[in-house]
Design a protein around this motif. Structure first.
Motif, PDB file in Angstrom:
ATOM      1  N   THR A  12       0.829  -1.207   0.000  1.00 35.03           N
ATOM      2  CA  THR A  12       0.000   0.000   0.000  1.00 35.03           C
ATOM      3  C   THR A  12       0.859   1.251   0.000  1.00 35.03           C
ATOM      4  OG1 THR A  12      -1.771  -1.137   1.192  1.00 35.03           O
ATOM      5  CG2 THR A  12      -1.787   1.269   1.250  1.00 35.03           C
ATOM      6  N   LEU A  13       1.909   1.257   0.797  1.00 35.00           N
ATOM      7  CA  LEU A  13       2.800   2.416   0.848  1.00 35.00           C
ATOM      8  C   LEU A  13       3.387   2.714  -0.525  1.00 35.00           C
ATOM      9  CD1 LEU A  13       4.753   1.636   4.166  1.00 35.00           C
ATOM     10  CD2 LEU A  13       2.829   3.200   3.864  1.00 35.00           C
ATOM     11  N   VAL A  60       0.916  13.186   6.999  1.00 37.34           N
ATOM     12  CA  VAL A  60       0.356  12.693   5.740  1.00 37.34           C
ATOM     13  C   VAL A  60      -1.107  13.102   5.658  1.00 37.34           C
ATOM     14  CG1 VAL A  60      -0.262  10.636   4.416  1.00 37.34           C
ATOM     15  CG2 VAL A  60       1.923  10.727   5.636  1.00 37.34           C
ATOM     16  N   GLU A  61      -1.494  13.678   4.517  1.00 41.09           N
ATOM     17  CA  GLU A  61      -2.890  14.032   4.275  1.00 41.09           C
ATOM     18  C   GLU A  61      -3.361  13.270   3.044  1.00 41.09           C
ATOM     19  OE1 GLU A  61      -2.527  18.273   3.927  1.00 41.09           O
ATOM     20  OE2 GLU A  61      -2.720  18.590   6.090  1.00 41.09           O
ATOM     21  N   MET A  62      -4.221  12.292   3.253  1.00 42.46           N
ATOM     22  CA  MET A  62      -4.691  11.435   2.168  1.00 42.46           C
ATOM     23  C   MET A  62      -5.633  12.209   1.247  1.00 42.46           C
ATOM     24  SD  MET A  62      -3.260   8.465   2.587  1.00 42.46           S
ATOM     25  CE  MET A  62      -4.289   7.294   1.691  1.00 42.46           C
ATOM     26  N   GLN A  63      -5.554  11.905  -0.067  1.00 45.21           N
ATOM     27  CA  GLN A  63      -6.358  12.603  -1.068  1.00 45.21           C
ATOM     28  C   GLN A  63      -7.112  11.590  -1.928  1.00 45.21           C
ATOM     29  OE1 GLN A  63      -3.023  14.667  -2.867  1.00 45.21           O
ATOM     30  NE2 GLN A  63      -3.473  16.557  -1.754  1.00 45.21           N
ATOM     31  N   CYS A  78      -4.528   3.430   4.041  1.00 45.19           N
ATOM     32  CA  CYS A  78      -5.916   3.326   3.582  1.00 45.19           C
ATOM     33  C   CYS A  78      -6.861   3.136   4.762  1.00 45.19           C
ATOM     34  CB  CYS A  78      -6.057   2.177   2.593  1.00 45.19           C
ATOM     35  SG  CYS A  78      -5.212   2.484   1.015  1.00 45.19           S
ATOM     36  N   ALA A  79      -6.458   2.332   5.730  1.00 46.29           N
ATOM     37  CA  ALA A  79      -7.279   2.167   6.927  1.00 46.29           C
ATOM     38  C   ALA A  79      -7.330   3.474   7.700  1.00 46.29           C
ATOM     39  CB  ALA A  79      -6.712   1.053   7.801  1.00 46.29           C
ATOM     40  N   ARG A  80      -6.217   4.174   7.719  1.00 43.38           N
ATOM     41  CA  ARG A  80      -6.143   5.454   8.432  1.00 43.38           C
ATOM     42  C   ARG A  80      -7.009   6.508   7.751  1.00 43.38           C
ATOM     43  NH1 ARG A  80      -5.834   9.570  10.886  1.00 43.38           N
ATOM     44  NH2 ARG A  80      -4.226  10.244  12.351  1.00 43.38           N
ATOM     45  N   ALA A  81      -7.121   6.438   6.416  1.00 46.93           N
ATOM     46  CA  ALA A  81      -7.875   7.441   5.666  1.00 46.93           C
ATOM     47  C   ALA A  81      -9.371   7.331   5.907  1.00 46.93           C
ATOM     48  CB  ALA A  81      -7.586   7.312   4.176  1.00 46.93           C
ATOM     49  N   THR A  82      -9.842   6.164   6.331  1.00 44.85           N
ATOM     50  CA  THR A  82     -11.278   5.966   6.530  1.00 44.85           C
ATOM     51  C   THR A  82     -11.745   6.427   7.896  1.00 44.85           C
ATOM     52  OG1 THR A  82     -10.951   3.723   7.383  1.00 44.85           O
ATOM     53  CG2 THR A  82     -11.246   3.973   5.003  1.00 44.85           C
ATOM     54  N   SER A 132      -3.882   9.466  -3.738  1.00 44.59           N
ATOM     55  CA  SER A 132      -2.610  10.163  -3.553  1.00 44.59           C
ATOM     56  C   SER A 132      -2.567  10.734  -2.139  1.00 44.59           C
ATOM     57  CB  SER A 132      -2.442  11.277  -4.594  1.00 44.59           C
ATOM     58  OG  SER A 132      -3.483  12.235  -4.476  1.00 44.59           O
ATOM     59  N   TYR A 133      -1.479  11.376  -1.826  1.00 42.91           N
ATOM     60  CA  TYR A 133      -1.357  11.988  -0.506  1.00 42.91           C
ATOM     61  C   TYR A 133      -0.443  13.200  -0.594  1.00 42.91           C
ATOM     62  CZ  TYR A 133       3.194   9.629  -0.218  1.00 42.91           C
ATOM     63  OH  TYR A 133       4.478   9.204  -0.468  1.00 42.91           O
ATOM     64  N   HIS A 134      -0.581  14.061   0.384  1.00 49.43           N
ATOM     65  CA  HIS A 134       0.183  15.303   0.458  1.00 49.43           C
ATOM     66  C   HIS A 134       0.968  15.285   1.767  1.00 49.43           C
ATOM     67  CE1 HIS A 134       0.803  19.689  -0.261  1.00 49.43           C
ATOM     68  NE2 HIS A 134       0.806  19.760   1.054  1.00 49.43           N
ATOM     69  N   LEU A 135       2.224  15.713   1.728  1.00 51.53           N
ATOM     70  CA  LEU A 135       3.035  15.811   2.938  1.00 51.53           C
ATOM     71  C   LEU A 135       3.036  17.249   3.438  1.00 51.53           C
ATOM     72  CD1 LEU A 135       6.161  13.613   2.075  1.00 51.53           C
ATOM     73  CD2 LEU A 135       4.286  13.030   3.630  1.00 51.53           C
ATOM     74  N   ARG A 136       2.891  17.398   4.738  1.00 49.54           N
ATOM     75  CA  ARG A 136       2.876  18.739   5.332  1.00 49.54           C
ATOM     76  C   ARG A 136       3.682  18.738   6.620  1.00 49.54           C
ATOM     77  NH1 ARG A 136      -0.529  21.171   9.229  1.00 49.54           N
ATOM     78  NH2 ARG A 136      -1.924  19.355   9.238  1.00 49.54           N
TER      79      ARG A 136
END
Length: 351
Positions: A94-95, A133-136, A312-316, A150-154
């Motif tokens: 997944t990563l 990490v900010e999931m998109q 993906c689990a974290r994004a939900t 995708s994801y965005h790093l901040r």
């Protein structure tokens, strides 16, 4: 009947096999009231639990310092009883499948070890407390994660503790950098204790050709940005530490000395002081600030407690429901936590 987990089974088996020894030591220490006996009982019981947990967490492939995954530097403290996990095979695919929307890195033509004007692009707050990490979600289809996600790093401007309290998706302590991508995290996880050897081979190629060295790091799995800063790091180490590192590499010696202090080998210490600061500033992610182990044993307060989970689990999960990422845990003294663990294990062994 519900089956015991492998961890519980191994813990019970170990405690049962040493139950008589523990009970005798406890009775003697209490009856005699001798602090030295109580201290010995504390040490023995802690080491029994530590050995069992180390084995259950898969630390057999990593070096330890006197049985501990990290170096206990403060007198009177004991090894943390909750070592980092090392088996991430279920989340590595997944990563790798997620796409980073804002790659971070220095200009490939700008070596921060030789040019003080080099900077990360996009620029980062180098004093940040955490890389988040900010999931998109995909905008054009409804593919399930990780496909098309995708994801965005901040870089979080507050402290690491504040980021964890807000339940942000923290991927490592400190500011984001060239190695903060989840792709690079997957490499650190997959290579484990073998990364130093693999990176040394790529660094050796750099003595011949820089492009070949960077391609070698990319071949390990690193992003181009991370591969570039790794190459610059090995080049600096070769320049500053060659007299110490050439015989060290040829000898195949351990990167740490003998316990109880397990000092860094001169070559590793030279790399740490000469190349380490700039690498950490530009790479962002290291294994220790990501909660991961390497074949180099580090002080316990440098191994940050970061819970690496399936993105993906974290994004939900809503932010308030997401699992917390915890700061470094202090070494556990002989007090209620250890006594409670021993008593619980003893009670479980009687059922």
């Amino acid at each position: 009947m519900k089956k015991d987990t492998p961890y519980k089974v191994s813990l019970l088996a170990y405690v049962r096999s040493h139950l008589l020894l523990l009970l005798v030591a406890l009775v003697v220490s209490v009856v005699l009231g001798d602090p030295s006996y109580q201290e010995q009982f504390s040490f023995v019981s802690h080491r029994l639990l530590q050995t069992t947990i180390n084995n259950s967490n898969g630390l057999a492939g990593f070096r330890t310092c006197d049985g501990c995954f990290c170096i206990v530097e403060n007198e009177g403290e004991m090894c943390p009883i909750d070592p980092p996990f090392t088996n991430f095979t279920s989340i590595i695919p997944t990563l790798r499948n997620l796409t980073l929307s804002n790659p971070i890195g220095p200009d490939a033509a700008c070596n921060p070890y030789t040019n003080e004007t080099c900077a990360l692009t996009p620029s980062q707050n180098l004093g940040g407390g955490a890389c988040v990490v900010e999931m998109q979600e995909p905008l054009t289809d409804f593919s399930s994660c990780p496909e098309s996600w995708s994801y965005h790093l901040r870089t979080f401007s507050g402290t690491f503790e504040e980021a964890t309290q807000q339940r942000l998706f923290v991927t490592h302590n400190g500011s984001c950098g060239a190695c903060s991508s989840l792709q690079d995290l997957a490499v650190y996880m997959e290579q484990g204790a073998n990364l130093r050897e693999a990176s040394s081979r790529c660094g050796a190629l750099g003595l011949i050709d820089a492009d070949r060295a960077i391609q070698c790091f990319e071949g390990i799995g690193f992003s181009t940005e991370c591969a570039t800063i790794w190459y610059f790091n090995t080049e600096k180490t070769a320049e500053a530490c060659i007299l110490l590192c050439a015989p060290f590499v040829l000898s195949g010696n351990s990167p740490n000395g003998d316990p109880p202090t397990c000092p860094l080998a001169p070559c590793i210490d030279c790399d740490e002081t000469q190349a380490g600061p700039i690498f950490r500033a530009f790479a962002g992610r290291t294994r220790r600030n990501s909660g991961l182990l390497s074949d180099i044993i580090r002080p316990c307060d440098q191994v940050v407690r970061v819970e690496q989970v399936d993105p993906c689990a974290r994004a939900t999960l809503a932010p308030s429901m997401a699992p917390a990422t915890t700061p470094p845990s202090s070494s556990i003294r002989w007090g209620f936590p250890v006594r409670g663990a021993i008593c619980t294990a003893v009670l479980l062994s009687l059922h």
